[in-house]
Write an enzyme that holds these catalytic residues in place. Structure first.
Site, PDB file in Angstrom:
ATOM      1  N   LYS A 165     -53.715 -16.599  16.083  1.00  0.00           N
ATOM      2  CA  LYS A 165     -53.595 -15.382  15.288  1.00  0.00           C
ATOM      3  C   LYS A 165     -53.717 -15.806  13.835  1.00  0.00           C
ATOM      4  O   LYS A 165     -52.846 -16.501  13.304  1.00  0.00           O
ATOM      5  CB  LYS A 165     -52.249 -14.689  15.544  1.00  0.00           C
ATOM      6  CG  LYS A 165     -52.063 -13.433  14.695  1.00  0.00           C
ATOM      7  CD  LYS A 165     -50.643 -12.919  14.761  1.00  0.00           C
ATOM      8  CE  LYS A 165     -50.427 -11.880  13.665  1.00  0.00           C
ATOM      9  NZ  LYS A 165     -49.015 -11.479  13.537  1.00  0.00           N
ATOM     10  N   ALA A 192     -48.112  -5.387  13.344  1.00  0.00           N
ATOM     11  CA  ALA A 192     -47.226  -5.305  12.169  1.00  0.00           C
ATOM     12  C   ALA A 192     -46.878  -3.871  11.804  1.00  0.00           C
ATOM     13  O   ALA A 192     -47.700  -2.958  11.902  1.00  0.00           O
ATOM     14  CB  ALA A 192     -47.823  -5.998  10.958  1.00  0.00           C
ATOM     15  N   GLY A 193     -45.629  -3.702  11.396  1.00  0.00           N
ATOM     16  CA  GLY A 193     -45.167  -2.439  10.832  1.00  0.00           C
ATOM     17  C   GLY A 193     -44.609  -1.437  11.813  1.00  0.00           C
ATOM     18  O   GLY A 193     -44.137  -0.381  11.407  1.00  0.00           O
ATOM     19  N   ASN A 224     -42.435  -7.687  16.329  1.00  0.00           N
ATOM     20  CA  ASN A 224     -41.373  -8.673  16.384  1.00  0.00           C
ATOM     21  C   ASN A 224     -40.053  -8.089  15.890  1.00  0.00           C
ATOM     22  O   ASN A 224     -39.082  -7.938  16.637  1.00  0.00           O
ATOM     23  CB  ASN A 224     -41.768  -9.899  15.558  1.00  0.00           C
ATOM     24  CG  ASN A 224     -40.812 -11.078  15.702  1.00  0.00           C
ATOM     25  OD1 ASN A 224     -41.182 -12.214  15.460  1.00  0.00           O
ATOM     26  ND2 ASN A 224     -39.570 -10.854  16.093  1.00  0.00           N
ATOM     27  N   THR A 225     -40.009  -7.708  14.605  1.00  0.00           N
ATOM     28  CA  THR A 225     -38.757  -7.324  13.971  1.00  0.00           C
ATOM     29  C   THR A 225     -38.058  -6.172  14.677  1.00  0.00           C
ATOM     30  O   THR A 225     -36.835  -6.178  14.839  1.00  0.00           O
ATOM     31  CB  THR A 225     -39.003  -6.956  12.500  1.00  0.00           C
ATOM     32  OG1 THR A 225     -39.687  -8.037  11.856  1.00  0.00           O
ATOM     33  CG2 THR A 225     -37.701  -6.690  11.766  1.00  0.00           C
ATOM     34  N   GLY A 231     -42.845  -6.139   9.050  1.00  0.00           N
ATOM     35  CA  GLY A 231     -41.409  -5.975   8.989  1.00  0.00           C
ATOM     36  C   GLY A 231     -40.918  -4.676   8.378  1.00  0.00           C
ATOM     37  O   GLY A 231     -39.713  -4.476   8.239  1.00  0.00           O
TER      38      GLY A 231
END
Length: 253
Positions: free
Chosen positions: A93, A181-182, A203-204, A154
């Protein structure tokens, strides 16, 4: 089945491995999620040592190393080469960050690094924006997957530029695309899948939830629902109300 560089996956959910409160929580979250891909940052997780790598390998999923934290093409290429040696995979990635606050990709560095890595035999998953011109250039240099952001890493904001993402998806209908992301809520992931994207990576939202394993399962159900809705052919929005009951046979008084 999803196909990423010849690897077929049943689940459209990919998860990161950072920020979990404990290794046991990480393992439970992956088990509940059904995710078949785990992203790992070589730079940010190097402090975990052999024990961390053993945990990641023990997940029994495909490893997608990433070049998180790299701010130049040269730095990203070197990190990718180290990751390939460590994890014995050509998957990478590719992140080349251009802005410290938004963590927005550097389009020039991203393209330069992608070209170098593809020539070196890597299967590149480029973290990019919804820019169609940049997408076309990445495909031209040999990338066969695109990973447009939903919002800054994040942030949990969801899909910030729905128009841009819709037009990107429409412009390259046969290219596997992962929203990366996001995403902060399962509804954001369902939204991405309903728009026709092939997978989501986050992830977050899972790692920092009050119950990471429960949130992982919620995202798993959301991507499944979104994919089913897209396949079923959702109705288009309308500006006017349309009665669901026909007027034929209505009594006239």
């Amino acid at each position: 089945m999803l196909d990423f560089y010849g690897i077929k996956l049943a689940s459209p959910l990919m998860l990161g491995t950072a920020q979990y409160p404990s290794p046991a929580t990480l393992q439970t979250a992956f088990a509940r999620s059904g995710a078949e891909v785990a992203t790992v940052s070589l730079r940010r997780e190097a402090g975990g040592g052999q024990a961390f790598w053993d945990i990641i390998r023990g997940l029994g999923v495909h490893i997608l190393p990433n070049t998180a934290g790299c701010y130049s093409a040269r730095e990203a290429v070197t990190t990718a080469q180290m990751a390939r040696e460590l994890f014995e995979t050509n998957w990478i990635k590719l992140e080349v960050i251009g802005h410290a606050d938004t963590l927005q990709p550097d389009p020039f560095g991203l393209l330069e690094a992608a070209k170098t890595l593809v020539a070196d035999g890597f299967d590149v998953f480029p973290y990019t924006t919804e820019d169609q011109v940049l997408a076309a250039r990445l495909l031209d240099v040999g990338c066969r997957v695109l990973m447009p952001w939903g919002a800054p890493i994040g942030s949990g904001l969801g899909l910030n530029n729905r128009y841009g993402l819709r037009t990107l998806r429409a412009a390259f209908p046969d290219v596997p695309m992962v929203i990366d992301a996001g995403l902060g809520l399962p509804s954001h992931a369902a939204d991405a899948m309903e728009m026709g994207f092939d997978a989501v990576l986050l992830n977050t939202a899972v790692a920092q939830a009050g119950d990471p394993a429960g949130m992982a399962q919620a995202f798993a159900l959301a991507v499944q629902a979104g994919a089913m809705a897209h396949a079923a052919g959702p109705m288009s929005p309308r500006d006017m109300a349309t009665p669901s009951t026909p007027v034929i046979g209505k009594a006239w008084l």
